[in-house]
Write a protein that holds these residues in place. Structure first.
Motif, PDB file in Angstrom:
ATOM      1  N   ILE A 393       0.856  -1.203   0.000  1.00 50.62           N
ATOM      2  CA  ILE A 393       0.000   0.000   0.000  1.00 50.62           C
ATOM      3  C   ILE A 393       0.890   1.251   0.000  1.00 50.62           C
ATOM      4  O   ILE A 393       0.656   2.213  -0.749  1.00 50.62           O
ATOM      5  N   GLY A 394       1.969   1.224   0.823  1.00 45.28           N
ATOM      6  CA  GLY A 394       2.897   2.366   0.891  1.00 45.28           C
ATOM      7  C   GLY A 394       3.559   2.631  -0.462  1.00 45.28           C
ATOM      8  O   GLY A 394       3.721   3.784  -0.877  1.00 45.28           O
ATOM      9  N   ARG A 395       3.962   1.554  -1.135  1.00 48.80           N
ATOM     10  CA  ARG A 395       4.603   1.712  -2.452  1.00 48.80           C
ATOM     11  C   ARG A 395       3.605   2.301  -3.447  1.00 48.80           C
ATOM     12  O   ARG A 395       3.966   3.143  -4.272  1.00 48.80           O
ATOM     13  N   TRP A 396       2.367   1.873  -3.350  1.00 45.32           N
ATOM     14  CA  TRP A 396       1.339   2.400  -4.263  1.00 45.32           C
ATOM     15  C   TRP A 396       1.131   3.897  -4.008  1.00 45.32           C
ATOM     16  O   TRP A 396       1.053   4.702  -4.961  1.00 45.32           O
ATOM     17  N   VAL A 397       1.058   4.284  -2.743  1.00 47.74           N
ATOM     18  CA  VAL A 397       0.851   5.699  -2.382  1.00 47.74           C
ATOM     19  C   VAL A 397       1.990   6.556  -2.943  1.00 47.74           C
ATOM     20  O   VAL A 397       1.759   7.598  -3.570  1.00 47.74           O
ATOM     21  N   LEU A 398       3.219   6.112  -2.718  1.00 48.70           N
ATOM     22  CA  LEU A 398       4.386   6.877  -3.177  1.00 48.70           C
ATOM     23  C   LEU A 398       4.354   7.053  -4.703  1.00 48.70           C
ATOM     24  O   LEU A 398       4.546   8.169  -5.224  1.00 48.70           O
ATOM     25  N   PHE A 432      13.691  -0.252   0.435  1.00 52.54           N
ATOM     26  CA  PHE A 432      13.068   1.057   0.605  1.00 52.54           C
ATOM     27  C   PHE A 432      13.735   2.134  -0.265  1.00 52.54           C
ATOM     28  O   PHE A 432      13.068   2.840  -1.050  1.00 52.54           O
ATOM     29  N   LEU A 433      15.059   2.244  -0.153  1.00 60.27           N
ATOM     30  CA  LEU A 433      15.776   3.293  -0.912  1.00 60.27           C
ATOM     31  C   LEU A 433      15.640   3.089  -2.417  1.00 60.27           C
ATOM     32  O   LEU A 433      15.393   4.037  -3.173  1.00 60.27           O
ATOM     33  N   GLN A 434      15.811   1.838  -2.822  1.00 54.62           N
ATOM     34  CA  GLN A 434      15.747   1.551  -4.256  1.00 54.62           C
ATOM     35  C   GLN A 434      14.366   1.881  -4.816  1.00 54.62           C
ATOM     36  O   GLN A 434      14.230   2.399  -5.935  1.00 54.62           O
ATOM     37  N   ASN A 435      13.354   1.608  -3.993  1.00 55.47           N
ATOM     38  CA  ASN A 435      11.986   1.896  -4.424  1.00 55.47           C
ATOM     39  C   ASN A 435      11.772   3.403  -4.608  1.00 55.47           C
ATOM     40  O   ASN A 435      11.114   3.839  -5.561  1.00 55.47           O
ATOM     41  N   ILE A 436      12.380   4.205  -3.724  1.00 54.16           N
ATOM     42  CA  ILE A 436      12.274   5.672  -3.851  1.00 54.16           C
ATOM     43  C   ILE A 436      12.919   6.121  -5.171  1.00 54.16           C
ATOM     44  O   ILE A 436      12.333   6.886  -5.953  1.00 54.16           O
ATOM     45  N   ARG A 437      14.130   5.616  -5.407  1.00 52.39           N
ATOM     46  CA  ARG A 437      14.852   6.002  -6.626  1.00 52.39           C
ATOM     47  C   ARG A 437      14.043   5.608  -7.875  1.00 52.39           C
ATOM     48  O   ARG A 437      13.865   6.414  -8.803  1.00 52.39           O
ATOM     49  N   ASP A 438      13.596   4.348  -7.855  1.00 51.06           N
ATOM     50  CA  ASP A 438      12.861   3.845  -9.027  1.00 51.06           C
ATOM     51  C   ASP A 438      11.590   4.651  -9.283  1.00 51.06           C
ATOM     52  O   ASP A 438      11.259   4.976 -10.438  1.00 51.06           O
ATOM     53  N   THR A 439      10.905   4.992  -8.190  1.00 54.23           N
ATOM     54  CA  THR A 439       9.630   5.714  -8.341  1.00 54.23           C
ATOM     55  C   THR A 439       9.865   7.121  -8.882  1.00 54.23           C
ATOM     56  O   THR A 439       9.137   7.591  -9.794  1.00 54.23           O
ATOM     57  N   LEU A 440      10.882   7.804  -8.323  1.00 56.35           N
ATOM     58  CA  LEU A 440      11.190   9.163  -8.806  1.00 56.35           C
ATOM     59  C   LEU A 440      11.567   9.117 -10.281  1.00 56.35           C
ATOM     60  O   LEU A 440      11.166   9.979 -11.072  1.00 56.35           O
ATOM     61  N   GLN A 441      12.344   8.085 -10.615  1.00 54.24           N
ATOM     62  CA  GLN A 441      12.779   7.950 -12.011  1.00 54.24           C
ATOM     63  C   GLN A 441      11.577   7.683 -12.923  1.00 54.24           C
ATOM     64  O   GLN A 441      11.456   8.276 -13.993  1.00 54.24           O
ATOM     65  N   GLU A 442      10.708   6.805 -12.471  1.00 53.44           N
ATOM     66  CA  GLU A 442       9.537   6.458 -13.278  1.00 53.44           C
ATOM     67  C   GLU A 442       8.622   7.675 -13.479  1.00 53.44           C
ATOM     68  O   GLU A 442       8.097   7.911 -14.579  1.00 53.44           O
ATOM     69  N   ALA A 443       8.481   8.470 -12.403  1.00 50.25           N
ATOM     70  CA  ALA A 443       7.580   9.636 -12.489  1.00 50.25           C
ATOM     71  C   ALA A 443       8.283  10.857 -13.077  1.00 50.25           C
ATOM     72  O   ALA A 443       7.643  11.888 -13.329  1.00 50.25           O
ATOM     73  N   CYS A 444       9.601  10.749 -13.301  1.00 51.94           N
ATOM     74  CA  CYS A 444      10.409  11.878 -13.796  1.00 51.94           C
ATOM     75  C   CYS A 444      10.234  13.105 -12.894  1.00 51.94           C
ATOM     76  O   CYS A 444      10.133  14.247 -13.379  1.00 51.94           O
ATOM     77  N   LEU A 445      10.171  12.849 -11.611  1.00 50.86           N
ATOM     78  CA  LEU A 445       9.989  13.941 -10.645  1.00 50.86           C
ATOM     79  C   LEU A 445      11.333  14.263 -10.005  1.00 50.86           C
ATOM     80  O   LEU A 445      12.073  13.367  -9.588  1.00 50.86           O
ATOM     81  N   GLU A 446      11.634  15.554  -9.926  1.00 50.05           N
ATOM     82  CA  GLU A 446      12.881  15.946  -9.274  1.00 50.05           C
ATOM     83  C   GLU A 446      12.772  15.624  -7.780  1.00 50.05           C
ATOM     84  O   GLU A 446      11.750  15.938  -7.146  1.00 50.05           O
ATOM     85  N   PRO A 447      13.809  15.009  -7.220  1.00 45.76           N
ATOM     86  CA  PRO A 447      13.713  14.515  -5.833  1.00 45.76           C
ATOM     87  C   PRO A 447      13.347  15.589  -4.815  1.00 45.76           C
ATOM     88  O   PRO A 447      12.678  15.271  -3.825  1.00 45.76           O
ATOM     89  N   HIS A 448      13.761  16.854  -5.043  1.00 51.23           N
ATOM     90  CA  HIS A 448      13.510  17.838  -3.983  1.00 51.23           C
ATOM     91  C   HIS A 448      12.023  18.187  -3.870  1.00 51.23           C
ATOM     92  O   HIS A 448      11.613  18.862  -2.941  1.00 51.23           O
ATOM     93  N   TYR A 449      11.195  17.704  -4.812  1.00 50.03           N
ATOM     94  CA  TYR A 449       9.750  17.903  -4.681  1.00 50.03           C
ATOM     95  C   TYR A 449       9.096  16.820  -3.806  1.00 50.03           C
ATOM     96  O   TYR A 449       7.916  16.908  -3.497  1.00 50.03           O
ATOM     97  N   LEU A 450       9.889  15.821  -3.476  1.00 50.22           N
ATOM     98  CA  LEU A 450       9.349  14.772  -2.608  1.00 50.22           C
ATOM     99  C   LEU A 450       9.833  14.993  -1.175  1.00 50.22           C
ATOM    100  O   LEU A 450      11.029  15.181  -0.921  1.00 50.22           O
ATOM    101  N   GLU A 451       8.897  15.014  -0.244  1.00 48.67           N
ATOM    102  CA  GLU A 451       9.245  15.112   1.174  1.00 48.67           C
ATOM    103  C   GLU A 451       8.724  13.855   1.880  1.00 48.67           C
ATOM    104  O   GLU A 451       7.569  13.479   1.678  1.00 48.67           O
ATOM    105  N   LEU A 452       9.583  13.241   2.690  1.00 51.31           N
ATOM    106  CA  LEU A 452       9.141  12.077   3.467  1.00 51.31           C
ATOM    107  C   LEU A 452       8.913  12.510   4.903  1.00 51.31           C
ATOM    108  O   LEU A 452       9.798  13.138   5.522  1.00 51.31           O
TER     109      LEU A 452
END
Lengths: 585, 140
Positions: A393-398, A432-452
């Motif tokens: 569920i967390g991966r889907w939300v991200l 966890f970390l790899q999933n963050i990287r993969d998701t940002l890459q997939e969404a083409c979102l610059e990392p600084h727009y994501l806050e955890l």
């Protein structure tokens, strides 16, 4: 001799006693002379015969004596031999005895003595070995017995707390039920679960968690009667068996006593830990006729105690089973919800107090249940955590949030940050970390727009691991916020140690800032602290204009709350983003 | 007159109490002659095994006995025992000696029987002492 006897027999014809020729020579003188001569000769012969006979008798006697002497000599020889043997034996038995022995005998005795000394030494050595072996055998038997005792204890007791385990509890329950049924007694079973124990394990580690469990076990032992059985079922679950009660109120008193006893702080590893407990109670024979049903019903009552606010006890009621069934049903539905696309994301705006502009959103999940309607996360997240569904569920939300942020940008809306809540389970998940990287890459979102957004309990567990992961996230460009700041450990050291960007003041403080000077002081202090450490400070749960005015006065950086905007679907938020400003009262 | 194990225990306690009361050395008067007799039958290895087992079984009660385990020589063992006993108060000294000698003779009796054990004690401590004490206890 035989010859002589024959001769003698031959001469017997001349014996006068035997002459039987009357008048044949008495009438002739020469014959008479001859007869006299013959008689004289016969007499001589008789004397000779007597002499010979005497000699024969003597010779016989000599022979007998000789034989007797020979036998005596033989006996003497035997006696001497026996005496010699006895002397040698004596010499062997009594070394100090100086028996008169011949030189040969003395040598023999000496050799026997030497042999006896050797035998004594051997006997002593053999005895020593026997003693040592016997004692070693005793030790081994003792060790085997100890091992058996330990195994028997292990089979019936919990290793961590040494309390009876489930097997022993069931055994005692069966005996207690049998006795209670025979005597017409009641018995009570209390099922208890520590509240939020998982957070202690997550934040302070399992070593501290284990010590807390031991402390709780001791507390329970101190609170119970000697005849009661305190058992650990596993994890943070304990069961207390009260084998005899007159009224259900006695069980209630015992439960209340336990709640009060556990309320005191536990001093563990330099921490004063507070833990509460939720207790469910079932009564025999009313709530079950056997151990299994009594445990099950007490467990159900315990869940009700948790749902109704924790740190309390509840007696089992049959209606509770309906709720328990509902919970199980929810778990089953939850497993299907992802596949059926029943989850929806809502976005609550975060407003910059200086500009009044939406600078970000917090992502919040809702479950659009086909039958029960919209379900809030408080109603299903704990179930999802319990059954492990929180990770998918967390991966889907991200992924959905990142894709949405990128979609807003591609739609020409002003860029904003999206804040995603991250649970301890997700943070410590393997990929966890790899999933963050993969998701940002997939969404083409610059990392600084994501806050955890991470709670303090996530950060407190395994500082080295946490530090590594946080720095990797920071290096990646992701920003990090501490959620619910002030409600947990509020350790200042991790503010210095970890690459934190934002402090998020918990809404419980914000709610009371107008009516509680203490809470107002805390909020002011946190804002000052944030500014000093060059951290952004955001206040959540702003619901009134007074609260907002206070926060503005304290120069809080950002605010979030119903007063400024409820959580809304992506399309609704897009409208706000188009205007860019939410009018503040 | 036969002496049973219970009487042996009482005799040992009584003998030790008398020695301590008279300020006489228990190790020299009881332990050493007993060790000599036992060693003559089971050798030094046998005695050491008995002694170490005795110490082990009583370490929980008298933790200060642990240091005696460092040596394997009988003389050294007894010297260590004496050093440790000398540090104790009279009551503790009396109790420790009693418990240790009772334990050691109990083990010995379990291995070779009560009559032989009593015979060894008689050889070590004198027939009269044991007989007299045994009779006293029989009369009680």
């Amino acid at each position: 001799m035989v010859i002589n006897r024959d001769n003698k027999k031959g001469s017997s014809d001349n014996d006068p006693g035997h002459l039987d020729v009357p008048g044949s020579y008495n009438d002739n003188p020469s014959v008479q002379d001859n007869a006299i001569t013959l008689r004289e000769n016969a007499l001589i012969d008789d004397k000779t015969t007597l002499l010979i006979r005497e000699k024969l008798v003597s010779a016989r006697e000599d022979a007998a004596n000789f034989r007797e002497n020979a036998a005596s000599l033989r006996e003497d020889a035997i006696y001497h031999r026996e005496e010699t043997v006895l002397q040698l034996e004596d010499a062997a038995d009594l070394p100090e005895c100086k028996a008169p022995l011949s030189e040969q005998d003395a040598q023999s005795a000496e050799s026997m003595l030497a042999a006896s000394d050797d035998h004594l030494k051997l006997l002593q050595q053999a005895n020593a070995h026997l003693v040592i072996a016997s004692i070693e055998a005793h030790k081994m038997a003792e060790q085997v017995q100890m091992a058996k005792d330990q195994l028997a204890h292990l089979a019936h007791h919990d290793v961590l707390t040494a309390l009876p385990n489930r097997i022993l509890l069931l055994d005692r329950m069966n005996s207690a039920i049998e006795l209670a049924a025979r005597q017409g007694w009641q018995l009570a079973l209390m099922f208890m679960d520590l509240d939020r124990f998982k957070y202690v394990n997550d934040s302070l580690g399992h070593a501290v968690g284990d010590q807390l469990l031991q402390s709780v076990a001791q507390c329970l032992l101190d609170s119970a009667r000697h005849s009661d059985t305190i058992s650990r079922q596993g994890g943070d679950e304990f069961v207390v068996l009260l084998p005899f009660i007159e009224r259900a109120e006695e069980a209630a008193l015992c439960a209340q006593k336990i709640i009060v006893a556990l309320d005191l702080p536990h001093h563990i590893d330099g921490h004063d830990l507070h833990i509460s407990v939720s207790i469910g109670i079932s009564i025999f024979p009313k709530d079950g006729q056997d151990a299994e049903s009594l445990i099950k019903n007490a467990d159900t009552a315990m869940y009700c105690a948790k749902e109704s606010g924790r740190n309390k006890y509840k007696f089992f009621e049959p209606e509770m089973n309906i709720r328990a069934v509902r919970r199980h049903s929810m778990e089953a539905s939850l497993r299907r919800a992802l596949d059926r696309h029943e989850f929806v994301l809502y976005y609550q705006p975060k407003i910059d107090l200086n500009s009044g502009v939406i600078v970000g959103v917090e992502v919040l999940i809702r479950w659009q249940h086909p039958e029960r309607g919209q379900i809030l996360p408080t109603q299903f997240v704990s179930i999802a955590e319990d059954c492990g569904l929180i990770l998918p569920i967390g991966r889907w939300v991200l992924r959905e949030a990142c894709l949405q942020a990128q979609a807003w940008r591609q739609a020409g809306l002003p860029p904003i940050s999206i804040a995603v809540n991250t649970s301890a389970l997700e943070f410590h998940a393997e990929n966890f970390l790899q999933n963050i990287r993969d998701t940002l890459q997939e969404a083409c979102l610059e990392p600084h727009y994501l806050e955890l957004e991470l709670t303090e309990s996530v950060l407190m567990r395994d500082a080295e691991f946490t530090n590594t992961v946080l720095h990797e996230l920071s290096d990646l460009g992701v920003t990090l916020a501490i959620d619910d700041f002030g409600t947990g450990y509020s350790s200042l050291s991790y503010l210095r140690q970890f690459p934190i960007d934002t402090l998020k003041i918990d809404q419980s403080f914000v709610n009371r800032i107008i009516n509680s000077p203490d809470d107002a002081s805390i909020v002011s202090a946190v804002i000052s602290l944030g500014k000093s450490l060059k951290l952004r400070v955001i206040a959540e749960g702003v619901e009134t204009s007074e609260q907002l005015a206070f926060l503005q006065a304290q120069q809080c950086d950002e605010v979030q709350g119903y007063y400024l905007g409820r959580p809304m679907v992506a399309e609704a938020l897009a409208s706000y983003l188009r205007t860019g400003v939410i009018p503040l009262s | 007159m036969e002496i049973n194990d219970l009487q042996r225990h009482l005799i040992i306690k009584d003998v030790i109490a008398q020695l301590i009361k008279n300020d006489e050395d228990v190790v020299m008067n009881l332990w050493e002659p007993l060790a000599t007799q036992i060693i003559s039958i089971v050798g030094e290895g046998g005695f050491n095994s008995l002694f170490l087992r005795t110490i082990y079984l009583n370490q929980a009660t008298f933790p200060w006995l642990a240091v005696s385990l460092l040596s394997t020589q009988t003389n050294q063992q007894l010297m260590n025992l004496k050093m440790n006993l000398d540090k104790q108060a009279p009551a503790q000294l009396c109790e420790a000696n009693s418990v240790l000698l009772i334990t050691l003779t109990d083990i010995l009796a379990s291995l070779i029987g009560e009559p032989l054990t009593i015979r060894i004690l008689q050889l070590a401590w004198g027939v009269e002492l044991l007989t007299k004490a045994g009779m006293e206890f029989n009369d009680e």
